[in-house]
Design a protein around this motif. Structure first.
Motif, PDB file in Angstrom:
ATOM      1  N   ASN A 286     -38.888 -29.018  -8.050  1.00 58.31           N
ATOM      2  CA  ASN A 286     -38.897 -27.738  -6.956  1.00 58.31           C
ATOM      3  C   ASN A 286     -38.240 -27.847  -5.844  1.00 58.31           C
ATOM      4  N   THR A 287     -37.583 -27.029  -5.144  1.00 54.34           N
ATOM      5  CA  THR A 287     -36.837 -27.106  -3.709  1.00 54.34           C
ATOM      6  C   THR A 287     -38.229 -27.317  -2.791  1.00 54.34           C
ATOM      7  N   ARG A 288     -37.812 -28.085  -1.663  1.00 52.75           N
ATOM      8  CA  ARG A 288     -38.680 -28.306  -0.634  1.00 52.75           C
ATOM      9  C   ARG A 288     -38.112 -27.505   0.827  1.00 52.75           C
ATOM     10  N   THR A 290     -37.792 -24.494   1.411  1.00 53.33           N
ATOM     11  CA  THR A 290     -37.030 -23.279   1.149  1.00 53.33           C
ATOM     12  C   THR A 290     -37.941 -22.080   1.145  1.00 53.33           C
ATOM     13  N   ASP A 291     -37.098 -20.984   1.262  1.00 54.22           N
ATOM     14  CA  ASP A 291     -37.980 -19.728   0.915  1.00 54.22           C
ATOM     15  C   ASP A 291     -36.615 -18.734   0.267  1.00 54.22           C
ATOM     16  N   PRO A 292     -36.624 -18.517  -0.862  1.00 59.75           N
ATOM     17  CA  PRO A 292     -37.733 -18.811  -1.815  1.00 59.75           C
ATOM     18  C   PRO A 292     -37.567 -20.130  -2.379  1.00 59.75           C
ATOM     19  N   VAL A 293     -38.803 -20.679  -3.146  1.00 58.38           N
ATOM     20  CA  VAL A 293     -38.761 -22.031  -3.739  1.00 58.38           C
ATOM     21  C   VAL A 293     -38.179 -21.874  -5.063  1.00 58.38           C
ATOM     22  N   LEU A 294     -37.175 -22.686  -5.447  1.00 56.37           N
ATOM     23  CA  LEU A 294     -36.819 -22.870  -6.863  1.00 56.37           C
ATOM     24  C   LEU A 294     -37.507 -23.938  -7.527  1.00 56.37           C
ATOM     25  N   THR A 295     -37.575 -23.529  -8.847  1.00 54.77           N
ATOM     26  CA  THR A 295     -38.449 -24.590  -9.696  1.00 54.77           C
ATOM     27  C   THR A 295     -37.913 -24.560 -11.139  1.00 54.77           C
ATOM     28  N   THR A 296     -37.685 -25.859 -11.737  1.00 58.59           N
ATOM     29  CA  THR A 296     -37.224 -26.066 -12.976  1.00 58.59           C
ATOM     30  C   THR A 296     -38.325 -27.076 -13.665  1.00 58.59           C
ATOM     31  N   THR A 297     -38.232 -26.891 -15.101  1.00 52.55           N
ATOM     32  CA  THR A 297     -39.052 -27.911 -15.723  1.00 52.55           C
ATOM     33  C   THR A 297     -38.387 -28.404 -16.969  1.00 52.55           C
ATOM     34  N   GLY A 298     -38.757 -29.653 -17.188  1.00 53.52           N
ATOM     35  CA  GLY A 298     -38.311 -30.408 -18.489  1.00 53.52           C
ATOM     36  C   GLY A 298     -39.624 -30.831 -19.129  1.00 53.52           C
ATOM     37  N   ILE A 299     -39.584 -31.526 -20.374  1.00 50.64           N
ATOM     38  CA  ILE A 299     -40.699 -31.415 -21.113  1.00 50.64           C
ATOM     39  C   ILE A 299     -40.796 -33.281 -21.399  1.00 50.64           C
ATOM     40  N   LEU A 300     -42.044 -33.688 -20.897  1.00 47.00           N
ATOM     41  CA  LEU A 300     -42.242 -34.976 -21.647  1.00 47.00           C
ATOM     42  C   LEU A 300     -43.109 -35.151 -22.681  1.00 47.00           C
ATOM     43  N   HIS A 301     -42.743 -35.534 -23.825  1.00 43.86           N
ATOM     44  CA  HIS A 301     -43.137 -35.391 -25.153  1.00 43.86           C
ATOM     45  C   HIS A 301     -43.631 -36.729 -25.673  1.00 43.86           C
ATOM     46  N   TYR A 302     -44.944 -36.727 -26.080  1.00 42.97           N
ATOM     47  CA  TYR A 302     -45.366 -37.686 -26.625  1.00 42.97           C
ATOM     48  C   TYR A 302     -44.925 -37.968 -27.977  1.00 42.97           C
ATOM     49  N   ALA A 303     -44.752 -39.127 -28.495  1.00 47.49           N
ATOM     50  CA  ALA A 303     -44.069 -39.345 -29.828  1.00 47.49           C
ATOM     51  C   ALA A 303     -45.392 -38.957 -30.884  1.00 47.49           C
TER      52      ALA A 303
END
Length: 550
Positions: A286-288, A290-303
């Motif tokens: 996420n952005t630091r 800032t207003d607004p705050v932008l957030t993105t996500t990825g995935i950590l996958h366990y095999a």
């Protein structure tokens, strides 16, 4: 005894052989291998935020391919420019020892014309760590063309942690749905950029999220670089700790964090152990500040797990400056570790060396001729018609003036100039970045790493030196300066050349918040600086001239 003329000729021949050997033996030792890369730079359709855009691809990839190398490797990178405009690559954090001609910014290197190619010859001399490359002209950085650089330690040099089970590059950054040409047009018309549209992880944002796969119980290295245009970012992984082990080529004290701030232009490495219940977990950026705050996500996958990620997305810091400042102060050099050479990193006792000069730099924003500009010590940089380094080599007058920027803030209004500040080779200097604005800044110096000895709020004074860290300050090439605050660095000027000192906020850089530090010596010894490459591109007033052969 042979005649004097014959003896002098023999001595000249011997000298030539010795000099030639010293150059090529230094560049091409048997244990310093060559790594060859051939890249084709093209435009192509990309969909990083689900909207079709014109991106810059390298060998069809967005982001571009990683560069894998080992300390002292020679990198031979042949770049074909298949765009319809000039193109130039720069190497963020790679120091190009004694060779600013290939630094890849317009003050030192001519662009590759459309339909032409150029071969960069770099040596990652005495370096390790995590870095990245990017396009430096015409706001191309907003279209892609960037990729990771990893420099591994030589096999005989110990690394202060066990070999990880995997080594991943994560390029994070803010992003716009506008094409880079539209963003450039906004700036050229004298306006500020709008707020970004999203955050990318390895070129992906929602709905096409990035993912990593870990095996239960194993530890992995993540090399994280903020390749965005302006925003500081916070990185974290749901339910996992991040052990910081390296920052821009320096092994760090191995502190463990729940999340890390990565400011514009910065790179670092963390170790992450897959020690949680096997399932999917959120990777969050996420952005630091800032207003607004932008957030993105990825995935950590366990095999071997089919359990999907579970909400909620873990929260992290957003506007808290004190939190970030405290984390920054906790990042220190690991004095017990070896660097790229087999000696302790702390053996260079920088705190026991007297500085010979203090340079104070203040950033500012304002209007010039009705258009938005940004400045350093009141000077807003404008590119010359000829790269400054070539003007020096060919003795072309009128391209720039030495010391056309003051070494301390003037307090005056912004004006335009091709700003160059000269400093002496082998000097040990102090630079203080003074940020009187209410936004965070991020500064980078090409060709160098430096000791970040202090940072705090308020105005810097000579009394501020009492709080400097003179023992184990982090040694890096990019540093942040918090709003209404200062940051102080120490630099040993051991790399002759013309080096770009700039903001990593790319719109500000484009509109003038940069200058060139000319590290000067009258010596022409090959020990101090390599000659101009025989394949150097020539442009501007240097066009049609001839370089001497290597």
């Amino acid at each position: 005894m042979p005649p004097l003329k014959l003896r002098l000729a023999a001595l000249r021949l011997l000298f030539t052989v010795v000099v030639t050997c010293s150059l090529f033996c230094d560049i091409a030792k048997a244990d310093d291998p060559y790594r060859f890369f051939t890249w084709n730079v093209t435009y192509g359709d990309i969909y990083p935020l689900g909207v079709r855009q014109q991106g810059i691809l390298i060998n069809g990839q967005f982001p571009g391919p990683d560069i894998y190398s080992v300390t002292n490797d020679n990198l031979i990178i042949n770049v074909f420019n298949s765009l319809d405009e000039p193109f130039l690559l720069s190497w963020n954090g790679v120091q190009n020892r004694r060779n600013s001609y290939v630094d890849g910014v317009y003050g030192t290197t001519c662009p590759i014309p459309p339909g032409k190619n150029y071969t960069y010859i770099l040596q990652v001399k005495d370096q390790i760590g995590s870095f990245y490359y990017f396009p430096s002209l015409a706001f191309h950085k907003a279209a892609g063309g960037f990729g990771g650089i990893r420099i591994l330690s030589r096999p005989l040099i110990p690394v202060p942690f066990p070999d990880p089970s995997g080594d991943f590059t994560l390029l994070i950054g803010d992003w716009y749905k506008f094409n880079h040409t539209d963003l450039k047009a906004i700036l050229d018309k004298g306006h500020k950029l709008p707020f970004p549209d999203g955050i990318l992880i390895n070129g992906r944002g929602p709905p096409n999220t990035a993912s990593l796969t870990f095996e239960q119980g194993k530890t992995y290295r993540l090399r994280i670089s903020n390749v965005g245009l302006q925003n500081s970012l916070n990185f974290r992984i749901q339910g996992h700790k991040l052990k910081l082990v390296e920052v821009e080529g320096t092994h760090t004290v191995q502190n463990t964090y729940s999340s890390v701030d990565v400011h514009a232009g910065q790179s670092l490495s963390v170790l992450v152990t897959a020690d949680q219940t096997p399932q999917d977990y959120y990777i969050v950026v996420n952005t630091r500040f800032t207003d607004p705050v932008l957030t993105t996500t990825g995935i950590l996958h366990y095999a071997n797990s089919n359990h999907p990620v579970s909400d909620p997305i873990p929260g992290g810091p957003t506007i808290e400056i004190e939190w970030s400042l405290n984390q920054a102060r906790s990042i220190r050099t690991n004095l017990t570790a070896s660097g790229p050479r087999p000696n302790p990193q702390g053996s260079y006792h920088y705190g026991m060396i007297n500085t010979t000069r203090t340079i104070r730099l203040a950033n500012s924003a304002g209007q010039v001729n009705g258009k938005q500009r940004y400045a350093v010590n009141s000077v807003s940089f404008v590119p010359a018609d000829t790269p400054l380094k070539l003007a020096d080599f060919f003795n072309i007058s009128g391209v720039y003036r030495v010391n056309s920027i003051s070494s301390s803030p003037t307090g005056g209004g912004i004006y335009l100039d091709t700003s160059v500040l000269q400093a002496d080779y082998r000097a040990f200097i102090e630079i203080v970045f003074e940020n009187n604005e209410d936004i965070i800044q991020s500064w980078h110096l090409d060709g160098y790493a430096f000791f970040v000895v202090g940072m705090d709020g308020g105005q810097w004074t000579s009394a501020s030196r009492d709080q400097y860290n003179l023992r184990d300050a982090i040694f890096r090439s990019t540093t942040q300066v918090y709003p209404k605050s200062w940051t102080a660095i120490y630099i040993a000027l051991d790399n002759v050349g013309m080096w770009n000192l700039r903001t990593e906020f790319w719109a500000r850089q484009y509109l003038g918040q940069q200058f060139y530090l000319k590290v000067y010596t009258a010596s022409t010894s090959l020990r101090d600086e390599y000659p101009i490459p025989k394949n150097a591109l020539l442009c501007g007033r240097a066009s049609g001239r001839h370089t001497r052969p290597l």
